[in-house]
Motif scaffolding. Sequence first.
Motif, PDB file in Angstrom:
ATOM      1  N   UNK A   1       0.828  -1.215   0.000  1.00 11.13           N
ATOM      2  CA  UNK A   1       0.000   0.000   0.000  1.00 11.13           C
ATOM      3  C   UNK A   1       0.860   1.262   0.000  1.00 11.13           C
ATOM      4  N   UNK A   2       1.847   1.318   0.869  1.00 13.05           N
ATOM      5  CA  UNK A   2       2.651   2.539   0.978  1.00 13.05           C
ATOM      6  C   UNK A   2       3.499   2.765  -0.286  1.00 13.05           C
ATOM      7  N   UNK A   3       3.974   1.663  -0.883  1.00 17.17           N
ATOM      8  CA  UNK A   3       4.719   1.800  -2.148  1.00 17.17           C
ATOM      9  C   UNK A   3       3.790   2.311  -3.262  1.00 17.17           C
ATOM     10  N   UNK A   4       2.575   1.791  -3.305  1.00 11.04           N
ATOM     11  CA  UNK A   4       1.596   2.253  -4.295  1.00 11.04           C
ATOM     12  C   UNK A   4       1.232   3.709  -4.045  1.00 11.04           C
ATOM     13  N   UNK A   5       1.145   4.062  -2.775  1.00 11.91           N
ATOM     14  CA  UNK A   5       0.875   5.461  -2.432  1.00 11.91           C
ATOM     15  C   UNK A   5       1.985   6.358  -2.998  1.00 11.91           C
ATOM     16  N   UNK A   6       3.215   5.915  -2.892  1.00 10.70           N
ATOM     17  CA  UNK A   6       4.338   6.689  -3.440  1.00 10.70           C
ATOM     18  C   UNK A   6       4.173   6.923  -4.936  1.00 10.70           C
ATOM     19  N   UNK A   7       3.809   5.861  -5.658  1.00  9.71           N
ATOM     20  CA  UNK A   7       3.581   6.012  -7.107  1.00  9.71           C
ATOM     21  C   UNK A   7       2.398   6.945  -7.355  1.00  9.71           C
ATOM     22  N   UNK A   8       1.360   6.788  -6.538  1.00 11.35           N
ATOM     23  CA  UNK A   8       0.192   7.658  -6.639  1.00 11.35           C
ATOM     24  C   UNK A   8       0.547   9.113  -6.376  1.00 11.35           C
ATOM     25  N   UNK A   9       1.542   9.340  -5.516  1.00 10.32           N
ATOM     26  CA  UNK A   9       1.970  10.702  -5.205  1.00 10.32           C
ATOM     27  C   UNK A   9       2.619  11.379  -6.400  1.00 10.32           C
ATOM     28  N   UNK A  10       3.448  10.623  -7.105  1.00  9.75           N
ATOM     29  CA  UNK A  10       4.098  11.154  -8.305  1.00  9.75           C
ATOM     30  C   UNK A  10       3.012  11.600  -9.296  1.00  9.75           C
ATOM     31  N   UNK A  11       2.003  10.761  -9.415  1.00  6.63           N
ATOM     32  CA  UNK A  11       0.893  11.047 -10.335  1.00  6.63           C
ATOM     33  C   UNK A  11       0.062  12.247  -9.863  1.00  6.63           C
ATOM     34  N   UNK A  12      -0.230  12.287  -8.590  1.00 12.64           N
ATOM     35  CA  UNK A  12      -1.040  13.385  -8.044  1.00 12.64           C
ATOM     36  C   UNK A  12      -0.340  14.735  -8.222  1.00 12.64           C
TER      37      UNK A  12
END
Length: 283
Positions: free
Chosen positions: A141-152
């Motif tokens: 989850x936290x790794x996916x959140x990191x990728x999601x952050x780049x996108x956001x």
Amino acid sequence: MTALKKEDVRADFTIDQPVATYTAEDHETWRTLFRRQAEILKGRACDEYLDGLEGLGVAADGIPDFRKLSEVLTKATGWSVVAVPGLVPDDVFFDHLANRRFPATWWIRKPEQMDYLEEPDVFHDLYGHVPLLMNPVMADFVAEYGKGGVKALKLGALPNLARLYWYTVEFGLMETPKGMRIYGAGIMSSKSESIYALESPSPNRVRFDLMRVMRTRYRIDTFQNTYFVIRSFEELFKATSPDFTPLYKALQKQPEIGAGDIVEGDKVVHRGTREGWAETPDA
Ligand code: PHE
Ligand code: FE
């Protein structure tokens, strides 16, 4: 903090943890915080957290060596802990998370700051965050959140995504068969909020809903007015796996929700009495 020179900081904001600069007093501060929380978190922290803490061998002895922690953590979930001087820029933070590196502040609070700190220190970062990175679902989850952050960042949606992090990774609660438990790191590393979040009648406790959370402002200067409750990390992981691009678009048309507001559609676990809430505005 003084022993650190600018040139020691790498481009990704990491440094070698200055292990040798910790004083006897620093290690004593760690031990005091550690022992205190160990008592409080019995029956309050979720099992996944307690298992992670035990598995890591983060101990009461003193401030841990990040390299030793990382050895154990990498074997379990592929994560490592890297040392940073303090908060790092958003894009750098997200890149670390996406690559399973958890940036942890190396310094520890002073004895007179035992109960309140304005920025994260090594106790918050290690004791609060790292045990759950031993859990395979939270690790993903936290790794996916990191990728999601780049996108956001690209989509200009950071405020929405940041609320998700705030109300889950930092201040999340979980309803388990054994009762309500803490999983958020911001609660986990705070003696008084550990008790408040679970036992006080003042705050709202509302079932987690992704869009609701991404619309909700939060408190940075007081305990939270509202805690969001998940049932499992799988629930959180599933709810956040779809592409957020259309969600961010939809959010632009939806009004924000105040930190203490209850709105239509909320599944209210506990409606807060609002007792003791500050008059100062939400963030
Ligand atoms: N699924 C999200 C997206 O497409 C990324 C994300 C994953 C965000 C997990 C938060 C937590 O942007
Ligand atoms: Fe944190």
